[in-house]
Design a protein around this motif. Structure first.
Motif, PDB file in Angstrom:
ATOM      1  N   ALA A   1       0.832  -1.203   0.000  1.00  0.00           N
ATOM      2  CA  ALA A   1       0.000   0.000   0.000  1.00  0.00           C
ATOM      3  C   ALA A   1       0.864   1.250   0.000  1.00  0.00           C
ATOM      4  O   ALA A   1       0.563   2.234  -0.695  1.00  0.00           O
ATOM      5  CB  ALA A   1      -0.922  -0.010   1.226  1.00  0.00           C
ATOM      6  N   LEU A   2       1.944   1.224   0.767  1.00  0.00           N
ATOM      7  CA  LEU A   2       2.846   2.371   0.825  1.00  0.00           C
ATOM      8  C   LEU A   2       3.447   2.668  -0.540  1.00  0.00           C
ATOM      9  O   LEU A   2       3.469   3.821  -0.998  1.00  0.00           O
ATOM     10  CB  LEU A   2       3.941   2.096   1.857  1.00  0.00           C
ATOM     11  CG  LEU A   2       4.825   3.254   2.317  1.00  0.00           C
ATOM     12  CD1 LEU A   2       5.424   2.951   3.681  1.00  0.00           C
ATOM     13  CD2 LEU A   2       5.952   3.543   1.331  1.00  0.00           C
ATOM     14  N   VAL A   3       3.931   1.634  -1.209  1.00  0.00           N
ATOM     15  CA  VAL A   3       4.560   1.819  -2.515  1.00  0.00           C
ATOM     16  C   VAL A   3       3.549   2.326  -3.540  1.00  0.00           C
ATOM     17  O   VAL A   3       3.829   3.245  -4.321  1.00  0.00           O
ATOM     18  CB  VAL A   3       5.195   0.496  -2.998  1.00  0.00           C
ATOM     19  CG1 VAL A   3       5.701   0.627  -4.424  1.00  0.00           C
ATOM     20  CG2 VAL A   3       6.320   0.083  -2.063  1.00  0.00           C
ATOM     21  N   LEU A   4       2.360   1.749  -3.551  1.00  0.00           N
ATOM     22  CA  LEU A   4       1.335   2.154  -4.515  1.00  0.00           C
ATOM     23  C   LEU A   4       0.942   3.613  -4.325  1.00  0.00           C
ATOM     24  O   LEU A   4       0.868   4.390  -5.282  1.00  0.00           O
ATOM     25  CB  LEU A   4       0.104   1.254  -4.371  1.00  0.00           C
ATOM     26  CG  LEU A   4      -1.084   1.576  -5.290  1.00  0.00           C
ATOM     27  CD1 LEU A   4      -0.684   1.427  -6.755  1.00  0.00           C
ATOM     28  CD2 LEU A   4      -2.274   0.679  -4.959  1.00  0.00           C
ATOM     29  N   VAL A   5       0.710   4.008  -3.081  1.00  0.00           N
ATOM     30  CA  VAL A   5       0.304   5.387  -2.812  1.00  0.00           C
ATOM     31  C   VAL A   5       1.437   6.356  -3.119  1.00  0.00           C
ATOM     32  O   VAL A   5       1.207   7.451  -3.651  1.00  0.00           O
ATOM     33  CB  VAL A   5      -0.166   5.528  -1.353  1.00  0.00           C
ATOM     34  CG1 VAL A   5      -0.369   6.987  -0.981  1.00  0.00           C
ATOM     35  CG2 VAL A   5      -1.459   4.756  -1.153  1.00  0.00           C
ATOM     36  N   ALA A   6       2.673   5.978  -2.780  1.00  0.00           N
ATOM     37  CA  ALA A   6       3.809   6.846  -3.075  1.00  0.00           C
ATOM     38  C   ALA A   6       3.890   7.156  -4.564  1.00  0.00           C
ATOM     39  O   ALA A   6       4.193   8.283  -4.975  1.00  0.00           O
ATOM     40  CB  ALA A   6       5.111   6.193  -2.594  1.00  0.00           C
ATOM     41  N   ALA A   7       3.576   6.164  -5.402  1.00  0.00           N
ATOM     42  CA  ALA A   7       3.592   6.380  -6.846  1.00  0.00           C
ATOM     43  C   ALA A   7       2.439   7.270  -7.306  1.00  0.00           C
ATOM     44  O   ALA A   7       2.540   7.943  -8.340  1.00  0.00           O
ATOM     45  CB  ALA A   7       3.526   5.035  -7.566  1.00  0.00           C
TER      46      ALA A   7
END
Length: 493
Positions: free
Chosen positions: A329-335
């Protein structure tokens, strides 16, 4: 009669407002920089799982094992500002490569350690090298991506990689220790670091010539001592308590050295940290928020890992795997942050991320001692990942907004220092709060698992309070415009 001649084409003048690009393959260069940042973040957490095995084989007691972590954190947090300013003085690419080479060497020495003393020395060298590497890497990123849209995308990748590093430490530490032994958690840095050392010089041009200037050694000594004393005081509180002479003495030293640093910076002609940089309200707010996010994040990851293994009985590998949804979730939102900022604005995006983070932590605090992952933990950890991804990237974006190329390393050192001090602050305060709550519940005849769960619940609520405080600061901050093209001549007021 002579024919009129066309004036000879003149060579276009290069404006000092549009410096030459540092790379024609900047996205590949970003990947290499992100790999190095991944190692720095990873190394702060990957060792935790290996500590019991490492302690048995090297004959280290509990106090010495704590120093395996502290020996890395102290020089890393203490030297970040100096490392950032050195990068501005001697060249960002040059110092990045020096820091990476030192980190690879120290990692190899740590893996080869045959005694506790050798390991602690290698860990200190790792931390010092990371303090050179991290701010220089962020400075290079700001130079590669000069428009706000591209920089936001790059910082989204940067934030995603940092999030993966934080969450992957437990998983990789468990896998490597179980299959290859404790030394593998250090040796894994070597091939990745060597790849970075080989690839980066081919992707980013040499540093431009800079005017030689005197380094502010008194300022460097006092601020390094102040940060080391502050981080040491906060780290020791968890082990010996608030009223022990050690944290009290270190806190006093931090106050004295910090005051001396401010006096020196006001009087010197070439300060290590020009205090005028804090007139940039975006930089100031970004660093305050990062300090609070770091406090919430480090304490939360510590508590979640211990809760999963001690209370729920997960082994190290299962505990690591259970944090993959959070990391994803962190990686997806960061993108997705650049799109979010374009639609909602920087301020609204940051406030929304911090509130989401707080909501996930409050939900996590309600998990019972017999929690089932899908029912009680999956939802809140997804919210935490979403909030962390948005807050980390947006706060970093704010902290470098409007900063000139000559101060890019300083900005990178500041934001990393804020995160490190925040992490030490959060862990010290919230771990003590959790221990006090656990002790009170045990005194009330609660079972061990119930008492521990109650303590961790208070820790998660404390982390949520840090996140909400960041949201409040952002709400009442003045309007936050995002500069399209930060340049050396751009005012920082």
């Amino acid at each position: 009669m002579s024919l009129p001649t066309r004036p000879a084409p003149t060579k276009p003048r290069t404006s000092r407002l549009t410096p030459e690009p540092r790379s024609t393959r900047r996205w590949i260069a970003l990947t290499v920089l992100a790999l190095a940042q991944f190692l720095v973040v990873l190394d702060a957490s990957i060792v935790n799982i290996a500590l019991p095995v490492l302690g048995r084989q090297l004959g280290l007691d509990t106090v010495a094992l704590a120093w395996v972590i502290t020996a890395y954190v102290l020089p890393f947090g203490g030297l970040l500002l100096l490392g950032g300013r050195l990068a501005d003085r001697v060249g960002h690419r040059r110092l990045f490569l020096i820091g990476t080479a030192g980190f690879v060497t120290a990692s190899a020495l740590a893996g080869l350690s045959a005694s506790g003393g050798m390991l602690l020395t290698a860990r200190a060298l790792q931390g010092a090298s990371a303090a050179l590497l991290a701010p220089a890497a962020l400075a290079l990123l700001t130079q590669l991506f000069r428009t706000s849209a591209d920089r936001a995308k790059a910082l989204g990748i940067w934030g995603g990689v940092a999030g993966i590093g934080s969450a992957a430490g437990v998983l990789l530490g468990g896998v490597l220790t179980a299959n290859l032994g404790w030394s593998a958690v250090f040796f894994v840095n070597v091939p990745v670091g060597l790849l970075v050392l080989v690839a980066l010089p081919k992707l980013i041009t040499r540093d431009p010539a800079t005017n030689p200037s005197r380094l502010d050694f008194p300022g460097a000594a006092t601020v390094t001592g102040a940060v080391v004393a502050a981080v040491g005081a906060l780290s020791s509180i968890e082990q010996v308590g608030f009223l022990n002479p050690l944290p009290i003495g270190l806190t006093g030293a931090a106050v004295v050295l910090g005051s001396a640093f401010i006096v020196i910076e006001r009087r010197t002609g070439e300060p290590l940290v020009p205090l005028a940089v804090f007139r940039n309200r975006n930089l100031t707010v970004g660093n305050l928020v990062m300090l609070l996010v770091g406090a919430a994040m480090v304490a939360m990851f510590f508590a979640l890992s211990v809760y999963l293994q001690t209370v729920l009985g997960y082994d190290a590998l299962t505990a690591g795997l259970s944090q993959l949804p959070l990391a994803g979730a962190l990686v997806l939102v960061a993108a997705l942050v650049p799109t979010l900022v374009a639609k909602l604005g920087t301020k609204a995006s940051l406030i929304g991320s911090l509130v989401t983070l707080a909501a996930g932590l409050v939900w996590l605090a309600a998990a019972p001692s017999g929690a089932i992952f899908v029912l009680h933990l999956l939802g809140p950890t997804l919210l935490v990942g979403i909030g962390l991804g948005g807050a980390f990237v947006t706060a970093t974006q704010l902290s470098v907004d409007g900063i000139s190329g000559a101060e890019a390393g300083l900005a990178g050192g500041l934001i990393n220092t804020s995160q490190q001090i925040g992490g030490a602050l959060g862990l010290a305060v919230l771990a003590s709060l959790a221990a006090a709550r656990t002790g009170a519940l045990e005194a009330a005849d609660a079972t061990t698992s119930q008492a521990l769960t109650g303590g961790f619940s208070w820790l998660f609520l404390g982390s949520a309070t840090f996140a909400l405080l960041g949201a409040i600061i952002t709400t009442f901050a003045r309007r936050m415009p995002v500069a399209e093209t930060p340049t050396p001549s751009q005012p920082i007021a």
